[in-house]
Design a protein around this motif. Sequence first.
Motif, PDB file in Angstrom:
ATOM      1  N   TYR A   1      -1.423 -26.606  16.994  1.00  0.00           N
ATOM      2  CA  TYR A   1      -0.341 -25.721  16.567  1.00  0.00           C
ATOM      3  C   TYR A   1      -0.370 -24.344  17.227  1.00  0.00           C
ATOM      4  O   TYR A   1       0.596 -23.602  17.103  1.00  0.00           O
ATOM      5  CB  TYR A   1      -0.392 -25.537  15.042  1.00  0.00           C
ATOM      6  CG  TYR A   1      -0.089 -26.805  14.303  1.00  0.00           C
ATOM      7  CD1 TYR A   1       1.222 -27.223  14.086  1.00  0.00           C
ATOM      8  CD2 TYR A   1      -1.126 -27.609  13.823  1.00  0.00           C
ATOM      9  CE1 TYR A   1       1.499 -28.402  13.417  1.00  0.00           C
ATOM     10  CE2 TYR A   1      -0.862 -28.784  13.151  1.00  0.00           C
ATOM     11  CZ  TYR A   1       0.455 -29.175  12.953  1.00  0.00           C
ATOM     12  OH  TYR A   1       0.725 -30.348  12.296  1.00  0.00           O
ATOM     13  N   GLN A   2      -1.440 -23.990  17.904  1.00  0.00           N
ATOM     14  CA  GLN A   2      -1.497 -22.683  18.545  1.00  0.00           C
ATOM     15  C   GLN A   2      -1.100 -22.813  20.009  1.00  0.00           C
ATOM     16  O   GLN A   2      -1.676 -23.612  20.748  1.00  0.00           O
ATOM     17  CB  GLN A   2      -2.912 -22.092  18.434  1.00  0.00           C
ATOM     18  CG  GLN A   2      -3.050 -20.717  19.079  1.00  0.00           C
ATOM     19  CD  GLN A   2      -4.406 -20.101  18.797  1.00  0.00           C
ATOM     20  OE1 GLN A   2      -4.808 -19.941  17.660  1.00  0.00           O
ATOM     21  NE2 GLN A   2      -5.131 -19.776  19.854  1.00  0.00           N
ATOM     22  N   THR A   3      -0.115 -22.037  20.438  1.00  0.00           N
ATOM     23  CA  THR A   3       0.354 -22.102  21.825  1.00  0.00           C
ATOM     24  C   THR A   3      -0.627 -21.406  22.754  1.00  0.00           C
ATOM     25  O   THR A   3      -1.403 -20.536  22.341  1.00  0.00           O
ATOM     26  CB  THR A   3       1.727 -21.434  21.956  1.00  0.00           C
ATOM     27  OG1 THR A   3       1.618 -20.054  21.591  1.00  0.00           O
ATOM     28  CG2 THR A   3       2.750 -22.109  21.050  1.00  0.00           C
ATOM     29  N   ASN A   4      -0.581 -21.784  24.022  1.00  0.00           N
ATOM     30  CA  ASN A   4      -1.480 -21.188  25.017  1.00  0.00           C
ATOM     31  C   ASN A   4      -1.189 -19.721  25.271  1.00  0.00           C
ATOM     32  O   ASN A   4      -2.046 -18.971  25.724  1.00  0.00           O
ATOM     33  CB  ASN A   4      -1.385 -21.958  26.330  1.00  0.00           C
ATOM     34  CG  ASN A   4      -1.871 -23.384  26.192  1.00  0.00           C
ATOM     35  OD1 ASN A   4      -2.762 -23.656  25.384  1.00  0.00           O
ATOM     36  ND2 ASN A   4      -1.297 -24.288  26.963  1.00  0.00           N
ATOM     37  N   SER A   5       0.035 -19.298  24.953  1.00  0.00           N
ATOM     38  CA  SER A   5       0.416 -17.906  25.204  1.00  0.00           C
ATOM     39  C   SER A   5       0.007 -16.965  24.080  1.00  0.00           C
ATOM     40  O   SER A   5       0.189 -15.759  24.179  1.00  0.00           O
ATOM     41  CB  SER A   5       1.937 -17.818  25.409  1.00  0.00           C
ATOM     42  OG  SER A   5       2.622 -18.277  24.253  1.00  0.00           O
ATOM     43  N   PHE A   6      -0.540 -17.531  22.989  1.00  0.00           N
ATOM     44  CA  PHE A   6      -0.905 -16.690  21.848  1.00  0.00           C
ATOM     45  C   PHE A   6      -2.225 -15.985  22.119  1.00  0.00           C
ATOM     46  O   PHE A   6      -3.223 -16.612  22.435  1.00  0.00           O
ATOM     47  CB  PHE A   6      -1.023 -17.551  20.579  1.00  0.00           C
ATOM     48  CG  PHE A   6      -1.471 -16.769  19.371  1.00  0.00           C
ATOM     49  CD1 PHE A   6      -0.574 -16.018  18.638  1.00  0.00           C
ATOM     50  CD2 PHE A   6      -2.809 -16.782  18.981  1.00  0.00           C
ATOM     51  CE1 PHE A   6      -0.977 -15.311  17.525  1.00  0.00           C
ATOM     52  CE2 PHE A   6      -3.218 -16.075  17.876  1.00  0.00           C
ATOM     53  CZ  PHE A   6      -2.305 -15.336  17.140  1.00  0.00           C
ATOM     54  N   HIS A   7      -2.218 -14.656  21.977  1.00  0.00           N
ATOM     55  CA  HIS A   7      -3.427 -13.860  22.134  1.00  0.00           C
ATOM     56  C   HIS A   7      -3.492 -12.845  20.996  1.00  0.00           C
ATOM     57  O   HIS A   7      -2.518 -12.127  20.741  1.00  0.00           O
ATOM     58  CB  HIS A   7      -3.445 -13.124  23.483  1.00  0.00           C
ATOM     59  CG  HIS A   7      -3.474 -14.057  24.666  1.00  0.00           C
ATOM     60  ND1 HIS A   7      -4.610 -14.739  25.043  1.00  0.00           N
ATOM     61  CD2 HIS A   7      -2.494 -14.422  25.537  1.00  0.00           C
ATOM     62  CE1 HIS A   7      -4.338 -15.480  26.107  1.00  0.00           C
ATOM     63  NE2 HIS A   7      -3.059 -15.310  26.419  1.00  0.00           N
ATOM     64  N   LEU A   8      -4.636 -12.795  20.336  1.00  0.00           N
ATOM     65  CA  LEU A   8      -4.823 -11.856  19.234  1.00  0.00           C
ATOM     66  C   LEU A   8      -5.449 -10.592  19.784  1.00  0.00           C
ATOM     67  O   LEU A   8      -6.591 -10.604  20.251  1.00  0.00           O
ATOM     68  CB  LEU A   8      -5.722 -12.468  18.144  1.00  0.00           C
ATOM     69  CG  LEU A   8      -5.905 -11.623  16.890  1.00  0.00           C
ATOM     70  CD1 LEU A   8      -4.566 -11.445  16.171  1.00  0.00           C
ATOM     71  CD2 LEU A   8      -6.909 -12.279  15.949  1.00  0.00           C
ATOM     72  N   GLN A   9      -4.704  -9.493  19.757  1.00  0.00           N
ATOM     73  CA  GLN A   9      -5.201  -8.242  20.290  1.00  0.00           C
ATOM     74  C   GLN A   9      -6.055  -7.516  19.266  1.00  0.00           C
ATOM     75  O   GLN A   9      -5.843  -7.613  18.060  1.00  0.00           O
ATOM     76  CB  GLN A   9      -4.031  -7.336  20.704  1.00  0.00           C
ATOM     77  CG  GLN A   9      -3.179  -7.929  21.827  1.00  0.00           C
ATOM     78  CD  GLN A   9      -2.023  -7.009  22.192  1.00  0.00           C
ATOM     79  OE1 GLN A   9      -1.844  -5.970  21.589  1.00  0.00           O
ATOM     80  NE2 GLN A   9      -1.254  -7.418  23.197  1.00  0.00           N
ATOM     81  N   LYS A  10      -7.013  -6.773  19.770  1.00  0.00           N
ATOM     82  CA  LYS A  10      -7.892  -5.993  18.902  1.00  0.00           C
ATOM     83  C   LYS A  10      -7.100  -4.841  18.283  1.00  0.00           C
ATOM     84  O   LYS A  10      -6.257  -4.228  18.929  1.00  0.00           O
ATOM     85  CB  LYS A  10      -9.082  -5.450  19.682  1.00  0.00           C
ATOM     86  CG  LYS A  10     -10.034  -6.529  20.173  1.00  0.00           C
ATOM     87  CD  LYS A  10     -11.226  -5.909  20.881  1.00  0.00           C
ATOM     88  CE  LYS A  10     -12.200  -6.996  21.341  1.00  0.00           C
ATOM     89  NZ  LYS A  10     -13.376  -6.417  22.041  1.00  0.00           N
ATOM     90  N   GLY A  11      -7.407  -4.565  17.036  1.00  0.00           N
ATOM     91  CA  GLY A  11      -6.775  -3.455  16.353  1.00  0.00           C
ATOM     92  C   GLY A  11      -5.548  -3.843  15.576  1.00  0.00           C
ATOM     93  O   GLY A  11      -4.982  -3.033  14.833  1.00  0.00           O
ATOM     94  N   ILE A  12      -5.074  -5.098  15.745  1.00  0.00           N
ATOM     95  CA  ILE A  12      -3.897  -5.567  15.016  1.00  0.00           C
ATOM     96  C   ILE A  12      -4.348  -6.346  13.783  1.00  0.00           C
ATOM     97  O   ILE A  12      -5.111  -7.304  13.890  1.00  0.00           O
ATOM     98  CB  ILE A  12      -3.006  -6.461  15.909  1.00  0.00           C
ATOM     99  CG1 ILE A  12      -2.508  -5.666  17.113  1.00  0.00           C
ATOM    100  CG2 ILE A  12      -1.832  -7.019  15.104  1.00  0.00           C
ATOM    101  CD1 ILE A  12      -1.648  -6.474  18.063  1.00  0.00           C
ATOM    102  N   LYS A  13      -3.901  -5.917  12.644  1.00  0.00           N
ATOM    103  CA  LYS A  13      -4.271  -6.584  11.403  1.00  0.00           C
ATOM    104  C   LYS A  13      -3.254  -7.688  11.105  1.00  0.00           C
ATOM    105  O   LYS A  13      -2.048  -7.449  11.098  1.00  0.00           O
ATOM    106  CB  LYS A  13      -4.293  -5.573  10.248  1.00  0.00           C
ATOM    107  CG  LYS A  13      -5.386  -4.514  10.391  1.00  0.00           C
ATOM    108  CD  LYS A  13      -5.394  -3.593   9.189  1.00  0.00           C
ATOM    109  CE  LYS A  13      -6.494  -2.546   9.323  1.00  0.00           C
ATOM    110  NZ  LYS A  13      -6.532  -1.628   8.158  1.00  0.00           N
ATOM    111  N   VAL A  14      -3.770  -8.875  10.874  1.00  0.00           N
ATOM    112  CA  VAL A  14      -2.919 -10.011  10.550  1.00  0.00           C
ATOM    113  C   VAL A  14      -2.969 -10.247   9.066  1.00  0.00           C
ATOM    114  O   VAL A  14      -4.037 -10.500   8.498  1.00  0.00           O
ATOM    115  CB  VAL A  14      -3.372 -11.281  11.318  1.00  0.00           C
ATOM    116  CG1 VAL A  14      -2.471 -12.454  10.953  1.00  0.00           C
ATOM    117  CG2 VAL A  14      -3.356 -11.015  12.805  1.00  0.00           C
ATOM    118  N   LYS A  15      -1.824 -10.130   8.390  1.00  0.00           N
ATOM    119  CA  LYS A  15      -1.785 -10.318   6.937  1.00  0.00           C
ATOM    120  C   LYS A  15      -1.471 -11.757   6.602  1.00  0.00           C
ATOM    121  O   LYS A  15      -0.774 -12.439   7.299  1.00  0.00           O
ATOM    122  CB  LYS A  15      -0.717  -9.405   6.327  1.00  0.00           C
ATOM    123  CG  LYS A  15      -1.032  -7.926   6.486  1.00  0.00           C
ATOM    124  CD  LYS A  15       0.020  -7.082   5.814  1.00  0.00           C
ATOM    125  CE  LYS A  15      -0.286  -5.601   5.965  1.00  0.00           C
ATOM    126  NZ  LYS A  15       0.727  -4.750   5.303  1.00  0.00           N
TER     127      LYS A  15
END
Length: 262
Positions: free
Chosen positions: A248-262
């Motif tokens: 379910y996770q696309t190859n273009s998905f990148h989690l950047q540092k400093g961004i809070k995911v709720k």
Amino acid sequence: MPYTYKNQKAVPKLAYLSIFGTSQIHLRNPYVVAMWSAVFPGYGHLLLNKYLRGFSLVIWELFINQMIHLNSAMVYSFIGDIQKAKDVIDIRYMHLYIPVYIFAIWDSYRTTVDMNKIFLLNEKDASTIERLVIKPFEINYLDKRDPIAAIFWSLTIPSLGQLYIHRIFGAFFTLVMTVVLVHFSHFIEAFHYLLIGELKKSSQVLNAQWLLYLPSFYFFTLYDTYMNVVENNKLYDTEQKKFLRKYYQTNSFHLQKGIKVK
């Protein structure tokens, strides 16, 4: 650059699901494992899922302890009758007990340290496990279970908590041990007389040599069941993350540092 395996079969596995249960390598405290081996040789190895070695050490402990009458000597020592403790112990087998006892503590500690290293080295590269196993006589699947429910069933009769988390070998061995210890210690009979107020008869019917096995055995089953439920739930979370990332996770998905995911 992460290491890649040319042969997919060479990818390490840190867990294995079968119809008899789930075996896995995870981080453990070496001192806790060694402590359980000191309480009763074999318990530490059972915590490590090393069943053949663990069962062998447990059976050896029962055999050699019965030959020496060590538990009876301990009871007399507790009540201050040192001479009676000396008389009851059998020195012919005493020196067979000590080396195996020390080995069980040392080997469980050493093995725990090695398995922790294996886990840390292969945690990121470990392959996914088969989450569902169906065979003609049994079905096992990876899911989350309630630690409180596991503790509750283990409190009633040792082995039920292990059946709840689908550890067939451990549950069968624990059930056999429970029957043997309760039978030879006459614990149920003593408990019955205690309930009806016959304290003297309750103490007379007890067999101290066999009774002294019960406390460590009972509390070990509680700890073993709880620990395995917690680690099983962690394994479920890990496998669920891998599954979601893969499908379910696309190859273009990148989690950047400093961004809070709720």
